[in-house]
Scaffold this motif. Sequence first.
Motif, short mmCIF file in Angstrom:
data_model
loop_
_atom_site.label_atom_id
_atom_site.label_comp_id
_atom_site.label_asym_id
_atom_site.label_seq_id
_atom_site.Cartn_x
_atom_site.Cartn_y
_atom_site.Cartn_z
N ILE A 47 0.84 -1.20 0.00
CA ILE A 47 0.00 0.00 0.00
C ILE A 47 0.87 1.25 0.00
N ARG A 48 1.89 1.25 0.84
CA ARG A 48 2.80 2.42 0.90
C ARG A 48 3.58 2.57 -0.40
N GLN B 86 1.38 3.88 -3.36
CA GLN B 86 0.99 5.27 -3.14
C GLN B 86 2.18 6.20 -3.35
N ASP B 87 3.33 5.80 -2.88
CA ASP B 87 4.53 6.61 -3.04
C ASP B 87 4.91 6.73 -4.51
N SER C 134 2.31 9.05 -6.30
CA SER C 134 2.45 10.44 -5.87
C SER C 134 3.69 11.09 -6.48
N GLU D 207 -2.67 10.79 -9.25
CA GLU D 207 -3.49 10.33 -8.13
C GLU D 207 -3.75 8.84 -8.31
N LEU D 208 -4.06 8.17 -7.21
CA LEU D 208 -4.30 6.73 -7.22
C LEU D 208 -5.76 6.43 -6.88
N GLN E 23 -6.20 1.87 1.97
CA GLN E 23 -5.65 2.55 0.79
C GLN E 23 -5.99 4.03 0.81
N ALA F 266 -3.92 5.90 3.27
CA ALA F 266 -2.54 6.08 2.81
C ALA F 266 -2.43 7.16 1.74
N GLY F 267 -3.58 7.68 1.26
CA GLY F 267 -3.54 8.77 0.29
C GLY F 267 -4.27 8.54 -1.00
N ALA F 268 -4.93 7.40 -1.17
CA ALA F 268 -5.66 7.14 -2.42
C ALA F 268 -6.75 8.19 -2.63
N TRP F 269 -6.85 8.69 -3.86
CA TRP F 269 -7.83 9.71 -4.25
C TRP F 269 -9.25 9.17 -4.23
#
Length: 402
Positions: free
Chosen positions: A38-39, A42-43, A46, A51-52, A68, A71-74
């Motif tokens: 997941i990290r 996303q990394d 980004s 965007e994810l 997800q 962790a930053g998913a759009w």
Amino acid sequence: MSAINAVEKGAAAVGAHLVRDVSLPALVLHRDALEHNIRWMQDFVSKSGAELAPHGKTSMMPALFQRQIAAGAWGITLANAVQVRAAYAGGVRRVLMANQLVGAPNMALIADLLADKDFDFHCMVDHPDNVADLGLFFAARGLRLNVMIEYGVVGGRCGCRSEQEVRDLAKAIKAQPALALTGIEGYEGVIHGEHAISGIREFAASLVRLAVDLQNNGSFDLPKPIVTASGSAWYDLIAESFEAQNAAGRFLSVLRPGSYVAHDHGIYKEAQCCVLDRRSDLSEGLRPALEVWAHVQSMPEPGFAVIALGKRDVAYDAGLPVPLKRYKAGILPAEGDDVGACKVTAVMDQHAFMTVAPGVELRIGDIISFGTSHPCLTFDKWQVGCLVDEQLQVIESLRTCF
């Protein structure tokens, strides 16, 4: 007479240990590898300026969707209206439905969700008939539906087959007050052959070129329209193409890989090796987080074992299960022995045939962990998966909602 409680396939109590307490076969997810994946993705996305929106159809586990998103998913990508409703019930509030919304009952499911003004939903269109049907249905409901034009390739799946078809469809959408054109979408995973890489780059360039053309003509209803593509094999090429053409400047670039969350020991392992070969700046890749555990059930002939694992438990469309380790049932601490030299040769409904490599000694009741290929078609066979720590102790039950 007392009632018998139903047992969910794959269910295990928190604190249970895989080799002692869990009814097998079981779907197993390793926490450390899962969190790493997941990290990692996303990394990667980004840093690519995109965007994810990971494809949720892989697992259909709302608990993973939430990880997800945290962790930053759009947003989350889904495949049909029923999946969208399940994700919404699991707390997801931004969805790309990477398919056409067809059929009044399915439209009604989405219309009900759009009563929530915080729900951001986009689906695909590729034909004037679908545009007309959606426009009529949602106008009657007093709602406006976000649609994106799907652009495809000849011989592929859905999508307009030419740039002119895309332009004509944009005009048809403009004529429907109940529809808002919010972007353009494509899927490159159907491009194969020895020239696949160049073909994918050409496809991505065409996708962005169309987006620019539509934006210049005032076709979009968003100031920064969405441009999206990417499955789980070629996401690096799509990211590079979008970034090189400055798609992130004029558009919101969205990548949609899904299988990365669990990864595998088959087709996506091979695809990841190719990604790492193409990208020398990526020092570490994804880790396989998904296994299916099962007992040795019978050993009717020398060198041959029957495993209590079959087509109803594990994917077999893109490669048979891969034996990884053998554990002695009930023996703690659990130390697995490598059985990678063994080989599954066939699977039936509830049985797997495995040749036993020389030097590997098995007994009835031993536990074998298996890797899989194509995680989408392993997840969908389970109601519950076991999330385990490094000691193989269950720390959470993760439910699916297929």
